[in-house]
Design an enzyme around this catalytic site. Structure first.
Site, PDB file in Angstrom:
ATOM      1  N   CYS A 137      47.417  36.988  38.142  1.00  0.00           N
ATOM      2  CA  CYS A 137      47.801  37.559  39.440  1.00  0.00           C
ATOM      3  C   CYS A 137      49.303  37.836  39.514  1.00  0.00           C
ATOM      4  O   CYS A 137      49.757  38.603  40.353  1.00  0.00           O
ATOM      5  CB  CYS A 137      47.391  36.619  40.577  1.00  0.00           C
ATOM      6  SG  CYS A 137      45.655  36.159  40.491  1.00  0.00           S
TER       7      CYS A 137
ATOM      8  N   ILE B  68      22.837  27.236  30.003  1.00  0.00           N
ATOM      9  CA  ILE B  68      23.964  28.193  29.989  1.00  0.00           C
ATOM     10  C   ILE B  68      24.330  28.499  31.445  1.00  0.00           C
ATOM     11  O   ILE B  68      23.489  28.959  32.230  1.00  0.00           O
ATOM     12  CB  ILE B  68      23.627  29.493  29.233  1.00  0.00           C
ATOM     13  CG1 ILE B  68      23.195  29.178  27.796  1.00  0.00           C
ATOM     14  CG2 ILE B  68      24.832  30.430  29.238  1.00  0.00           C
ATOM     15  CD1 ILE B  68      22.887  30.388  26.940  1.00  0.00           C
TER      16      ILE B  68
ATOM     17  N   ARG C 143      38.166  15.336  34.127  1.00  0.00           N
ATOM     18  CA  ARG C 143      38.472  14.292  35.118  1.00  0.00           C
ATOM     19  C   ARG C 143      37.228  13.496  35.494  1.00  0.00           C
ATOM     20  O   ARG C 143      37.315  12.350  35.909  1.00  0.00           O
ATOM     21  CB  ARG C 143      39.105  14.916  36.373  1.00  0.00           C
ATOM     22  CG  ARG C 143      40.546  15.379  36.156  1.00  0.00           C
ATOM     23  CD  ARG C 143      41.227  15.731  37.474  1.00  0.00           C
ATOM     24  NE  ARG C 143      40.643  16.887  38.116  1.00  0.00           N
ATOM     25  CZ  ARG C 143      41.032  18.145  37.906  1.00  0.00           C
ATOM     26  NH1 ARG C 143      42.018  18.407  37.069  1.00  0.00           N
ATOM     27  NH2 ARG C 143      40.447  19.149  38.533  1.00  0.00           N
TER      28      ARG C 143
ATOM     29  N   LYS D   6      49.963  31.858  72.694  1.00  0.00           N
ATOM     30  CA  LYS D   6      48.674  32.546  72.553  1.00  0.00           C
ATOM     31  C   LYS D   6      48.783  33.350  71.270  1.00  0.00           C
ATOM     32  O   LYS D   6      49.362  34.438  71.242  1.00  0.00           O
ATOM     33  CB  LYS D   6      48.431  33.482  73.739  1.00  0.00           C
ATOM     34  CG  LYS D   6      47.899  32.761  74.968  1.00  0.00           C
ATOM     35  CD  LYS D   6      47.501  33.731  76.055  1.00  0.00           C
ATOM     36  CE  LYS D   6      48.737  34.276  76.754  1.00  0.00           C
ATOM     37  NZ  LYS D   6      48.430  35.101  77.936  1.00  0.00           N
TER      38      LYS D   6
HETATM   39  P1  FAD Z   1      39.498  35.640  33.851  1.00  0.00           P
HETATM   40  O1  FAD Z   1      40.528  34.873  34.572  1.00  0.00           O
HETATM   41  O2  FAD Z   1      39.702  37.090  33.650  1.00  0.00           O
HETATM   42  O3  FAD Z   1      39.275  34.947  32.439  1.00  0.00           O
HETATM   43  C1  FAD Z   1      38.313  35.396  31.557  1.00  0.00           C
HETATM   44  C2  FAD Z   1      38.783  35.170  30.140  1.00  0.00           C
HETATM   45  O4  FAD Z   1      37.659  35.182  29.288  1.00  0.00           O
HETATM   46  C3  FAD Z   1      39.714  36.242  29.622  1.00  0.00           C
HETATM   47  O5  FAD Z   1      40.957  35.720  29.263  1.00  0.00           O
HETATM   48  C4  FAD Z   1      38.977  36.845  28.447  1.00  0.00           C
HETATM   49  O6  FAD Z   1      39.834  37.165  27.357  1.00  0.00           O
HETATM   50  C5  FAD Z   1      38.032  35.735  28.062  1.00  0.00           C
HETATM   51  N1  FAD Z   1      36.826  36.204  27.378  1.00  0.00           N
HETATM   52  C6  FAD Z   1      35.953  37.142  27.804  1.00  0.00           C
HETATM   53  N2  FAD Z   1      34.955  37.280  26.931  1.00  0.00           N
HETATM   54  C7  FAD Z   1      35.192  36.413  25.906  1.00  0.00           C
HETATM   55  C8  FAD Z   1      34.515  36.107  24.701  1.00  0.00           C
HETATM   56  N3  FAD Z   1      33.373  36.706  24.366  1.00  0.00           N
HETATM   57  N4  FAD Z   1      35.041  35.175  23.901  1.00  0.00           N
HETATM   58  C9  FAD Z   1      36.201  34.545  24.231  1.00  0.00           C
HETATM   59  N5  FAD Z   1      36.885  34.803  25.365  1.00  0.00           N
HETATM   60  C10 FAD Z   1      36.380  35.715  26.195  1.00  0.00           C
HETATM   61  N6  FAD Z   1      42.820  37.673  42.431  1.00  0.00           N
HETATM   62  C11 FAD Z   1      43.255  37.220  43.617  1.00  0.00           C
HETATM   63  O7  FAD Z   1      42.493  36.553  44.326  1.00  0.00           O
HETATM   64  N7  FAD Z   1      44.524  37.486  44.051  1.00  0.00           N
HETATM   65  C12 FAD Z   1      45.404  38.228  43.320  1.00  0.00           C
HETATM   66  O8  FAD Z   1      46.557  38.432  43.719  1.00  0.00           O
HETATM   67  C13 FAD Z   1      44.961  38.742  42.083  1.00  0.00           C
HETATM   68  N8  FAD Z   1      45.772  39.504  41.334  1.00  0.00           N
HETATM   69  C14 FAD Z   1      45.351  39.949  40.116  1.00  0.00           C
HETATM   70  C15 FAD Z   1      46.213  40.726  39.364  1.00  0.00           C
HETATM   71  C16 FAD Z   1      45.805  41.192  38.125  1.00  0.00           C
HETATM   72  C17 FAD Z   1      46.733  42.044  37.323  1.00  0.00           C
HETATM   73  C18 FAD Z   1      44.506  40.858  37.637  1.00  0.00           C
HETATM   74  C19 FAD Z   1      44.057  41.353  36.296  1.00  0.00           C
HETATM   75  C20 FAD Z   1      43.638  40.101  38.394  1.00  0.00           C
HETATM   76  C21 FAD Z   1      44.053  39.645  39.649  1.00  0.00           C
HETATM   77  N9  FAD Z   1      43.195  38.871  40.452  1.00  0.00           N
HETATM   78  C22 FAD Z   1      43.634  38.430  41.665  1.00  0.00           C
HETATM   79  C23 FAD Z   1      41.824  38.550  40.034  1.00  0.00           C
HETATM   80  C24 FAD Z   1      41.757  37.177  39.392  1.00  0.00           C
HETATM   81  O9  FAD Z   1      42.699  37.092  38.382  1.00  0.00           O
HETATM   82  C25 FAD Z   1      40.359  36.955  38.861  1.00  0.00           C
HETATM   83  O10 FAD Z   1      39.468  36.969  39.946  1.00  0.00           O
HETATM   84  C26 FAD Z   1      40.173  35.649  38.118  1.00  0.00           C
HETATM   85  O11 FAD Z   1      41.109  35.518  37.093  1.00  0.00           O
HETATM   86  C27 FAD Z   1      38.760  35.569  37.551  1.00  0.00           C
HETATM   87  O12 FAD Z   1      38.611  34.431  36.785  1.00  0.00           O
HETATM   88  P2  FAD Z   1      37.557  34.395  35.582  1.00  0.00           P
HETATM   89  O13 FAD Z   1      37.653  33.052  34.979  1.00  0.00           O
HETATM   90  O14 FAD Z   1      36.254  34.893  36.052  1.00  0.00           O
HETATM   91  O15 FAD Z   1      38.079  35.510  34.565  1.00  0.00           O
END
Ligand code: FAD
Length: 545
Positions: free
Chosen positions: A43, A276, A22, A432
């Site tokens: 989630c 990075i 964007r 309140k």
């Molecule tokens: P992610 O969303 O986990 O994405 C990371 C991605 O990177 C993954 O798909 C992985 O495959 C990919 N990856 C990693 N290494 C590599 C590599 N070397 N090459 C290519 N791809 C790679 N948070 C809340 O606040 N509320 C909730 O209700 C909640 N419920 C959840 C329920 C579950 C079952 C889970 C698992 C998590 C939940 N969370 C919740 C946490 C939330 O999903 C995470 O905080 C959030 O998704 C983090 O985002 P991220 O981008 O850091 O990682």
């Protein structure tokens, strides 16, 4: 044309990608995702297990095609980034078809956190033990549920995901047992608040073991052996004992790591290696209250950081202000939410702090279906700085904790809470609100109008010779009371005051703290030394059920 490569295509990664597009139509944006799906609803996964979310497609929020069409993103699923050459500014990508080098101008890591797998004897041989992170994981769980038709499940770990899985498996008709190593379920909140959730689990047929851990697995996962020697027979196991940052790629690239292996970034999300960047569950953030390093694996910070790193890369002034950790979970008919620091954390950090527990209603008590919101506020009793809050109840805990989370982020203090003007009509709230009431109660503490002790301090205070006085009615007292308390009903207190000692500390209790507060004001003005038992009989009865 400049190229930004993003590793990880879910919360942080996809927020970064779409925001960057964007802001900049003129660069190539490539998203590398090792799994089959990007931008899926992690989630939502637990709710798919019970069928509450019945359509699997609903978990898949975006597809590579839709992202190409709308945002001109080059999304590459089934592709794993296996190496970074920061000198050449290249990433090695391994896909089913080939392994290739992809050069970048900027690289954003949003690899997330992976479930921690404890080293348990017998784990390798088991075929019924699952973790839950992504859609393939939930597919495996669903497949096992459908093909092996398990009757019993054990959820190891009672954090957010563990509790959600316990609820959803129980809703599918399984007999569910929770095993939690900590002294109480949901270790991210304080024990007396978690007691409400413990009771709710038990009331819904869940068997809960706390202060116990699984130490060994036998019979291919059909028998779990606990550190107490107990054995639990089960058909299916969900391991949910926390997450660890997915840091292998960063580590191999020589990027500096910090606490618990999290990726260190500066306030612009840049790692120790130039160009990075990293965001999401894998990075170390500053806790906004303590200013200490923290790891907060939650979706809201990950999404925000993704957007902010795109701003940074597009040349906008944007800084990571840190996180406070605001979370919520529903457990059957109760929800519990928290923000900021807990009492345990404050104690561990040697903070000087005060506490009030407030029992209010989600909306006007006289309007149908009002339910309790029980709120704990932690604050500095001298400056009024807000440290944290937790709330539990059937409805409306999200609203109260969101307000307090906003107050903390905005630098408001206890003095500001009574000033908050919140929406009110009988179906929605109270004139309140619980949050206003928590502010009044906290201000009373700060201004010396009232003093309290916590339930866990009661034994010590009792042993020091204090008189324990319950000011509820005689009938209420008869129905149940805290051992050691004597009954002086509030409405007769002015007449019976002469029976109370002035040379002893008096601890006052009632149902939830309102009447004992009134009694404390009355007695104090007559020269008695009084303190209120915070949370009163209500909290005692929940903790000691
Ligand atoms: P992610 O969303 O986990 O994405 C990371 C991605 O990177 C993954 O798909 C992985 O495959 C990919 N990856 C990693 N290494 C590599 C590599 N070397 N090459 C290519 N791809 C790679 N948070 C809340 O606040 N509320 C909730 O209700 C909640 N419920 C959840 C329920 C579950 C079952 C889970 C698992 C998590 C939940 N969370 C919740 C946490 C939330 O999903 C995470 O905080 C959030 O998704 C983090 O985002 P991220 O981008 O850091 O990682």
């Amino acid at each position: 044309m400049k190229r930004t490569v993003i590793i990880g295509g879910v919360a942080g990664g996809m927020s970064a990608a779409t925001r960057l597009r964007r802001l900049d139509e003129n660069q190539e944006i490539v998203i590398i995702e090792k799994g089959p799906y990007v931008s899926f609803a992690n989630c939502g996964l637990p709710y798919y297990v019970s069928g509450e979310i019945s359509d699997r497609e609903k978990l898949l929020v975006q597809t590579p095609e839709s992202l190409k069409a709308r945002f001109n993103l080059d999304v590459r699923p089934f592709s794993e980034a296996t190496e970074i050459n920061s000198e050449k500014k290249q990433v090695t990508i391994k896909s089913a078809e080939s392994t290739y080098e992809l050069s970048y101008d900027q690289l954003i890591l949003s690899p997330g956190a992976k479930p921690f797998i404890p080293p348990l004897n017998g784990l390798e041989e088991a075929d019924n033990i699952f973790t839950l992170r992504n859609v393939p994981d939930v597919d495996k769980i669903m497949d096992s549920l459908e093909t092996t038709k398990p009757k019993k499940a054990v959820v190891v770990g009672a954090g957010f995901i563990g509790l959600e899985m316990a609820e959803n498996l129980a809703k599918r008709g399984l007999e569910v047992t929770i095993v939690e190593f900590a002294s109480h379920v949901l270790p991210t909140v304080d024990d007396e608040m978690a007691a409400f959730i413990h009771n709710e689990l038990v009331d819904n047929g869940i068997i809960v073991h706390t202060e116990k851990g699984v130490v060994e697995i036998e019979d291919k996962g059909r028998t779990l052996i606990l550190n107490t020697g107990e054995k639990i027979e089960t058909d299916l196991v969900i391991l949910s004992v926390g997450v660890r940052p997915e840091n292998d790629l960063a580590e191999s690239a020589g990027i500096e790591l910090g606490m618990r292996g999290g990726i260190l970034v500066d306030e612009n999300y840049e790692t120790s290696v130039k160009d990075i960047y990293a965001v999401g569950d894998a990075i170390i953030v500053k806790n906004q209250i303590t200013k200490n390093d923290a790891m907060i694996a939650l979706a809201s910070p990950a999404n925000r950081q993704g957007r902010q790193v795109a701003d940074v890369i597009a040349g906008m002034p944007r800084k990571n202000k840190g996180s406070i950790g605001t979370a919520i979970v529903r457990v059957f008919n109760q929800s519990i939410a928290s923000t900021g620091l807990t009492e345990k954390q404050l104690k561990d950090l040697n903070y000087d702090f005060s506490i009030v527990h407030i029992d209010g209603k989600n909306h006007a008590g006289y309007y149908p279906n009002a339910s309790m919101v029980f709120l704990k506020l932690l604050f500095n009793g001298k400056t009024g700085e807000l440290y944290g809050a937790q709330a539990v109840g059937k409805d409306g805990v999200d609203k109260r904790i969101d307000i307090i989370a906003t107050a903390i982020k905005g630098g408001l203090t206890v003095e500001d809470l009574p000033e908050l003007e919140l929406t009110y009509a009988p179906p929605f709230g109270s004139a309140k609100d619980v949050v206003n009431m928590a502010g009044y109660a906290a201000l009373n503490i700060m201004e010396g109008i009232s003093q309290n002790i916590q339930l866990h301090e009661l034994e010590e205070v009792k042993n020091s010779g204090a008189l324990l006085v319950d000011v509820r009615t005689a009938a209420e007292f008869e129905r149940g009371n805290i051992p050691g308390f004597v009954n002086f009903p509030l409405n007769n207190l002015r007449d019976s005051m002469s029976e109370l000692p002035k040379n002893k500390e008096i601890i006052l209790s009632c149902h939830s703290g309102q009447r004992s507060y009134i009694a404390s004001r009355m007695l104090e003005q007559h020269g008695f030394k009084v303190k209120n038992l915070d949370g009163s009989y209500l909290l005692y009865s929940v903790v000691n059920r």
